[in-house]
Write a protein that holds these residues in place. Structure first.
Motif, mmCIF file in Angstrom:
data_model
loop_
_atom_site.group_PDB
_atom_site.id
_atom_site.type_symbol
_atom_site.label_atom_id
_atom_site.label_comp_id
_atom_site.label_asym_id
_atom_site.label_seq_id
_atom_site.Cartn_x
_atom_site.Cartn_y
_atom_site.Cartn_z
ATOM 1 N N LYS A 10 0.831 -1.205 0.000
ATOM 2 C CA LYS A 10 0.000 0.000 0.000
ATOM 3 C C LYS A 10 0.864 1.253 0.000
ATOM 4 N N LYS A 11 1.941 1.228 0.752
ATOM 5 C CA LYS A 11 2.857 2.370 0.782
ATOM 6 C C LYS A 11 3.471 2.592 -0.593
ATOM 7 N N LEU A 12 3.853 1.514 -1.249
ATOM 8 C CA LEU A 12 4.420 1.612 -2.584
ATOM 9 C C LEU A 12 3.392 2.126 -3.584
ATOM 10 N N LEU A 37 -3.712 -7.943 -5.046
ATOM 11 C CA LEU A 37 -4.254 -7.256 -6.216
ATOM 12 C C LEU A 37 -5.654 -6.688 -5.980
ATOM 13 N N ARG A 38 -6.570 -7.511 -5.496
ATOM 14 C CA ARG A 38 -7.953 -7.063 -5.348
ATOM 15 C C ARG A 38 -8.064 -5.883 -4.374
ATOM 16 N N SER A 43 -8.736 -0.051 -3.319
ATOM 17 C CA SER A 43 -8.359 1.139 -2.540
ATOM 18 C C SER A 43 -8.038 2.332 -3.426
ATOM 19 N N TYR A 44 -7.799 2.072 -4.717
ATOM 20 C CA TYR A 44 -7.401 3.160 -5.621
ATOM 21 C C TYR A 44 -8.627 3.737 -6.304
ATOM 22 N N ALA A 76 -10.961 -8.948 -9.979
ATOM 23 C CA ALA A 76 -10.171 -7.995 -9.191
ATOM 24 C C ALA A 76 -10.096 -6.638 -9.880
ATOM 25 N N LYS A 77 -10.750 -6.514 -11.043
ATOM 26 C CA LYS A 77 -10.811 -5.261 -11.796
ATOM 27 C C LYS A 77 -9.456 -4.871 -12.377
ATOM 28 N N ALA A 78 -8.615 -5.868 -12.677
ATOM 29 C CA ALA A 78 -7.366 -5.605 -13.389
ATOM 30 C C ALA A 78 -7.653 -5.596 -14.886
#
Length: 606
Positions: A10-12, A37-38, A43-44, A76-78
């Motif tokens: 998450k930090k990256l 991934l998911r 979170s984005y 996962a919405k990739a």
């Protein structure tokens, strides 16, 4: 992108998001481990990043325990999936597997990032035959209408970690070959295929590979997992982006003064010049801020005189008053203006948000080039980035790159750590004992070792906390085997630690200690050194000089730091260039070696 925990991932991602927001005309695809991934994608909330899976199986369902399916990736919405990565092929993934994955990804309306590349390169050109075979196998069954939906990532495995990396010219030739091969298979649509370079890539070769390698982008590996390197550096901006812009540079010009009030040591002044020269050449209007000393009454006037020997500049003894603003308004493209000591205003050390905001009104963008102060949460270090587009300076970025090497040294490795106050250095000492083959404690730290072992230390300086068995009995730990002591009559002599008398004061190591570490220096591939061996301020520098001479003769990579260490080396007559990288940081260097980040770095990456 392979962080070990979700917190690290998450930090990256947060650091990558910031870089993406600044890079308006660049598409960035993030490929985290599948387990993250998911949640990362959820979170984005922005639109600047796309997400990819690192791998996926070609079957949508079946008895494939542990595999990631393409429906998993979609759910996962990739939008992308990496296929045929060199590390997957090394584990046994075949050309047939890759072909089926490409076809399945296209059917699932995911964009395949097809990885190809040879493991070795020969003068006979066999690598072209190898790459043609991979392309032919992977794309044989793809319809011509879909060929433009595939991204090809060229991974020359031989170039990763090689002494001589792949050149942009070599990549340009390979890009022509890849497109020619695809055109022969599927027609002119192959000319529009996007190609990424996926060999060893970092901030030192990325720009040239993009401009001269005939590629559309980069498949970044290890460098992408370092948010500090993935962030923004001022040297990456073009002259067109900087010309006429007011740039506020936080420099590290906290330098000692001599009895005449002039700069006594020009080391930090010289190291600050590269960023300023870059901005001058780019036509920026550069406003330099810095602090000097601990006394707020001290002035930057002698710093201005020293800096003028290297770059043309103006100086005003003001920070935010009428004089500073008038000087700012009078600036032209390429000018440099140095303001007064930041600590004249108590809000600097207090990290007062109002002070940071007022400073930010002076400029269009901010550059932190003060690595030596980056461990301090002061307004000019952590506050200004909240108000301006922020970048690392040339020196700051180089400090991080070199200290990253010191945090994961090439073997065999040797570290020398001096100074005092074991209680403040204990965590770093324990960390160095994990990563270095040998760690030699010297300076006042050695006194702590002697006392912990029950040996006499006389009048010597000793820390409040002493090393315990996990340090003293560590097989990687070394301490001096002889010492130089000063008697009350100021006479000095060399003794064994066990022979130190009540009125003796340990002031340095001795010749036998140098003899013990000499072969370790000679065979080391990486040397880290922070802190002189003796009381520098009392003139005990001879054995520090001897060690500097030994290190200068070594072929190892070297990272050296600490104010007294640098000063002692300069006095020794040893060429600074023979010692490779010398850090401007003292406390900042030690803190970064331990934690891998600093408040100033975190502020740039917010």
């Amino acid at each position: 992108m392979n962080p070990a925990t979700f917190k690290e991932a998450k930090k990256l991602l947060d650091g990558t998001r910031k870089a993406a927001e600044a890079a308006k005309h660049i598409s960035i695809i993030v490929a985290p481990p599948s387990i993250f991934l998911r949640e990362l994608r959820a979170s984005y909330k922005g639109k600047r990043l796309a997400f990819a899976a690192q791998n996926a199986h070609f079957e949508k369902a079946g008895s494939f325990t542990g595999e990631i399916s393409l429906p998993h990736v979609q759910d996962a919405k990739a939008s992308h999936v990496i296929i045929g990565h060199a590390e997957r092929r090394a584990l046994g993934e075949s050309d047939e597997d890759v072909k089926r994955k490409v076809a399945a990804a296209l059917e699932s309306r995911l964009t395949p990032i097809l990885c190809i590349g040879e493991t070795k390169r020969t003068q006979e050109g066999e690598h072209y035959t190898f790459v043609r075979g991979q392309l032919t196998a992977a794309l044989r069954d793809v319809a011509p209408a879909k060929i433009g939906q595939i991204i090809v990532a060229y991974e020359p495995v031989w170039a990763i970690g090689a002494d001589k990396p792949m050149s942009p010219r070599e990549m340009h030739e390979m890009a022509i070959f890849i497109r020619k091969t695809v055109v022969e298979m599927h027609g002119q649509g192959g000319m529009n295929m996007k190609i990424l370079y996926g060999g060893a890539i970092d901030e030192t070769n990325a720009a040239q590979m993009l401009t001269e390698g005939d590629v559309n982008g980069l498949l970044v590996g290890r460098a992408s997992t370092d948010v500090k390197r993935f962030g923004r550096e001022i040297s990456h901006l073009s002259a067109a982006e900087l010309k006429g812009k007011y740039v506020l540079v936080r420099a590290g010009l906290d330098v000692p003064l001599d009895a005449h009030g002039e700069v006594a040591d020009l080391f930090r002044v010289r190291r600050a010049v590269d960023t300023l020269k870059f901005l001058i050449a780019s036509g920026a209007r550069t406003i330099v801020i810095s602090h000097i000393g601990r006394d707020p009454a001290e002035t930057n006037e002698p710093v201005a005189r020293a800096l003028k020997m290297h770059v043309p500049l103006s100086y005003v003894p003001d920070l935010l008053g009428a004089a500073a603003h008038s000087a700012r308004e009078a600036m032209r493209d390429g000018d440099v203006l140095l303001l007064e000591n930041l600590r004249r205003d108590p809000r600097e050390v207090a990290n007062d948000p109002s002070f940071a905001k007022e400073l930010s009104t002076l400029a269009d963008m901010y550059v932190n080039d003060a690595f030596s102060a980056a461990h301090r949460a002061h307004a000019s270090i952590v506050g200004i980035p909240e108000h301006l587009p922020s970048y690392a300076g040339v020196l700051f970025a180089e400090e991080v790159r070199q200290l990253d090497k010191a945090r994961a040294p090439e073997k065999p490795s040797f570290a020398i750590l001096g100074g005092a106050k074991f209680e403040t250095k204990a965590p770093l000492i324990r960390e160095l004992l994990k990563t270095y083959d040998q760690v030699f404690l010297t300076g006042a730290l050695a006194n702590d070792v002697f006392q912990a072992r029950g040996l006499p230390v006389g009048r010597s300086l000793v820390s409040k906390e002493l090393p315990d068995a996990d340090v003293l009995d560590n097989p990687h730990f070394l301490a001096p085997v002889d010492v130089t002591v000063e008697r009350e009559d100021k006479q000095a002599r060399v003794k064994k630690p066990s022979d130190v008398e009540e009125k003796d004061k340990i002031v340095d190591i001795g010749p036998e200690s140098v003899q013990v570490i000499a072969p370790l220096i000679e065979k080391a591939q990486f040397i880290l050194w922070n802190g002189p061996t003796g009381l520098y301020e009392d003139g005990y520098v001879s054995w520090t000089h001897a060690i500097a001479e030994l290190i200068a003769k070594s072929d190892a990579q070297k990272v050296i730091g600490g104010g007294d260490t640098v000063a002692a080396i300069q006095e020794s007559g040893v060429g600074m260039e023979k010692l490779q990288f010398i850090s401007t940081g003292g406390g900042a260097m030690l803190e970064y070696l331990l934690d891998g980040t600093l408040p100033g770095i975190e502020a740039l990456n917010r």
